[in-house]
Design a protein around this motif. Structure first.
Motif, PDB file in Angstrom:
ATOM      1  N   ALA A  15      26.839  28.445  -4.791  1.00  0.00           N
ATOM      2  CA  ALA A  15      26.798  27.697  -3.531  1.00  0.00           C
ATOM      3  C   ALA A  15      25.358  27.572  -3.036  1.00  0.00           C
ATOM      4  O   ALA A  15      24.943  26.509  -2.558  1.00  0.00           O
ATOM      5  N   VAL A  16      24.597  28.644  -3.153  1.00  0.00           N
ATOM      6  CA  VAL A  16      23.194  28.613  -2.731  1.00  0.00           C
ATOM      7  C   VAL A  16      22.406  27.624  -3.588  1.00  0.00           C
ATOM      8  O   VAL A  16      21.612  26.831  -3.062  1.00  0.00           O
ATOM      9  N   ASP A  17      22.632  27.646  -4.902  1.00  0.00           N
ATOM     10  CA  ASP A  17      21.938  26.715  -5.786  1.00  0.00           C
ATOM     11  C   ASP A  17      22.261  25.262  -5.426  1.00  0.00           C
ATOM     12  O   ASP A  17      21.378  24.409  -5.384  1.00  0.00           O
ATOM     13  N   HIS A  18      23.535  24.988  -5.176  1.00  0.00           N
ATOM     14  CA  HIS A  18      23.943  23.630  -4.823  1.00  0.00           C
ATOM     15  C   HIS A  18      23.373  23.225  -3.467  1.00  0.00           C
ATOM     16  O   HIS A  18      22.948  22.073  -3.282  1.00  0.00           O
ATOM     17  N   ALA A  19      23.358  24.144  -2.525  1.00  0.00           N
ATOM     18  CA  ALA A  19      22.801  23.843  -1.204  1.00  0.00           C
ATOM     19  C   ALA A  19      21.307  23.553  -1.311  1.00  0.00           C
ATOM     20  O   ALA A  19      20.802  22.612  -0.689  1.00  0.00           O
ATOM     21  N   LYS A  20      20.614  24.346  -2.111  1.00  0.00           N
ATOM     22  CA  LYS A  20      19.174  24.149  -2.294  1.00  0.00           C
ATOM     23  C   LYS A  20      18.897  22.787  -2.928  1.00  0.00           C
ATOM     24  O   LYS A  20      18.004  22.051  -2.486  1.00  0.00           O
ATOM     25  N   ALA A  21      19.687  22.428  -3.956  1.00  0.00           N
ATOM     26  CA  ALA A  21      19.512  21.131  -4.607  1.00  0.00           C
ATOM     27  C   ALA A  21      19.811  19.994  -3.637  1.00  0.00           C
ATOM     28  O   ALA A  21      19.107  18.971  -3.622  1.00  0.00           O
ATOM     29  N   GLY A  22      20.841  20.150  -2.815  1.00  0.00           N
ATOM     30  CA  GLY A  22      21.191  19.120  -1.843  1.00  0.00           C
ATOM     31  C   GLY A  22      20.112  18.929  -0.798  1.00  0.00           C
ATOM     32  O   GLY A  22      19.766  17.801  -0.441  1.00  0.00           O
ATOM     33  N   ILE A  23      19.580  20.019  -0.302  1.00  0.00           N
ATOM     34  CA  ILE A  23      18.511  19.936   0.706  1.00  0.00           C
ATOM     35  C   ILE A  23      17.281  19.274   0.103  1.00  0.00           C
ATOM     36  O   ILE A  23      16.660  18.408   0.727  1.00  0.00           O
ATOM     37  N   LYS A  24      16.931  19.659  -1.122  1.00  0.00           N
ATOM     38  CA  LYS A  24      15.771  19.070  -1.783  1.00  0.00           C
ATOM     39  C   LYS A  24      15.969  17.568  -1.954  1.00  0.00           C
ATOM     40  O   LYS A  24      15.062  16.779  -1.683  1.00  0.00           O
ATOM     41  N   GLU A  25      17.154  17.173  -2.366  1.00  0.00           N
ATOM     42  CA  GLU A  25      17.461  15.757  -2.560  1.00  0.00           C
ATOM     43  C   GLU A  25      17.378  14.985  -1.243  1.00  0.00           C
ATOM     44  O   GLU A  25      16.888  13.869  -1.203  1.00  0.00           O
ATOM     45  N   GLU A  26      17.855  15.589  -0.172  1.00  0.00           N
ATOM     46  CA  GLU A  26      17.830  14.927   1.135  1.00  0.00           C
ATOM     47  C   GLU A  26      16.414  14.822   1.695  1.00  0.00           C
ATOM     48  O   GLU A  26      16.088  13.865   2.390  1.00  0.00           O
ATOM     49  N   LEU A  27      15.568  15.795   1.397  1.00  0.00           N
ATOM     50  CA  LEU A  27      14.225  15.810   1.973  1.00  0.00           C
ATOM     51  C   LEU A  27      13.176  15.071   1.142  1.00  0.00           C
ATOM     52  O   LEU A  27      12.072  14.833   1.628  1.00  0.00           O
ATOM     53  N   LEU A  30      11.730  11.979   2.809  1.00  0.00           N
ATOM     54  CA  LEU A  30      10.889  12.379   3.938  1.00  0.00           C
ATOM     55  C   LEU A  30       9.542  12.895   3.443  1.00  0.00           C
ATOM     56  O   LEU A  30       8.490  12.555   3.993  1.00  0.00           O
ATOM     57  N   GLU A  31       9.569  13.692   2.396  1.00  0.00           N
ATOM     58  CA  GLU A  31       8.319  14.213   1.831  1.00  0.00           C
ATOM     59  C   GLU A  31       7.432  13.073   1.346  1.00  0.00           C
ATOM     60  O   GLU A  31       6.226  13.062   1.595  1.00  0.00           O
ATOM     61  N   GLU A  32       8.036  12.087   0.660  1.00  0.00           N
ATOM     62  CA  GLU A  32       7.266  10.945   0.174  1.00  0.00           C
ATOM     63  C   GLU A  32       6.646  10.177   1.335  1.00  0.00           C
ATOM     64  O   GLU A  32       5.493   9.759   1.268  1.00  0.00           O
ATOM     65  N   ARG A  33       7.413  10.002   2.392  1.00  0.00           N
ATOM     66  CA  ARG A  33       6.905   9.271   3.570  1.00  0.00           C
ATOM     67  C   ARG A  33       5.732  10.012   4.204  1.00  0.00           C
ATOM     68  O   ARG A  33       4.709   9.411   4.542  1.00  0.00           O
TER      69      ARG A  33
END
Length: 87
Positions: A15-27, A30-33
């Motif tokens: 669950a932690v791995d999936h949450a981390k991947a999801g957060i990275k994908e969502e951000l 924003l990081e590129e911007r």
């Protein structure tokens, strides 16, 4: 009972791995911007080929310097030999 805890720990890790991947994908957008606005870019790691090319360039420079030194040394010895023969 212990196997239940082991299972729970495994699934929590997943669950932690999936949450981390999801957060990275969502951000990522924003990081590129932010990087665009600040003018900083992610520098990619040099590829294996680029590393080898850099190493070869360095070796080429060293070999060139050593060759120049050898030529200068040979010219000096040749000049000394010619002066000695003229005397």
């Amino acid at each position: 009972m212990a196997s239940h805890f082991e299972d729970a720990r495994y699934y929590m890790g997943r669950a932690v791995d999936h949450a981390k991947a999801g957060i990275k994908e969502e951000l990522e957008p924003l990081e590129e911007r932010v990087r665009e606005l600040t003018g900083t870019e992610n520098e990619p790691e040099p590829s294996r080929l680029e590393k080898l090319q850099g190493d070869l360039k360095e070796l080429e420079g060293r070999a060139e310097g050593e060759a120049r030194e050898a030529v200068e040394s040979a010219r000096g010895r040749l000049a000394a030999y010619r002066e000695q023969r003229e005397e």
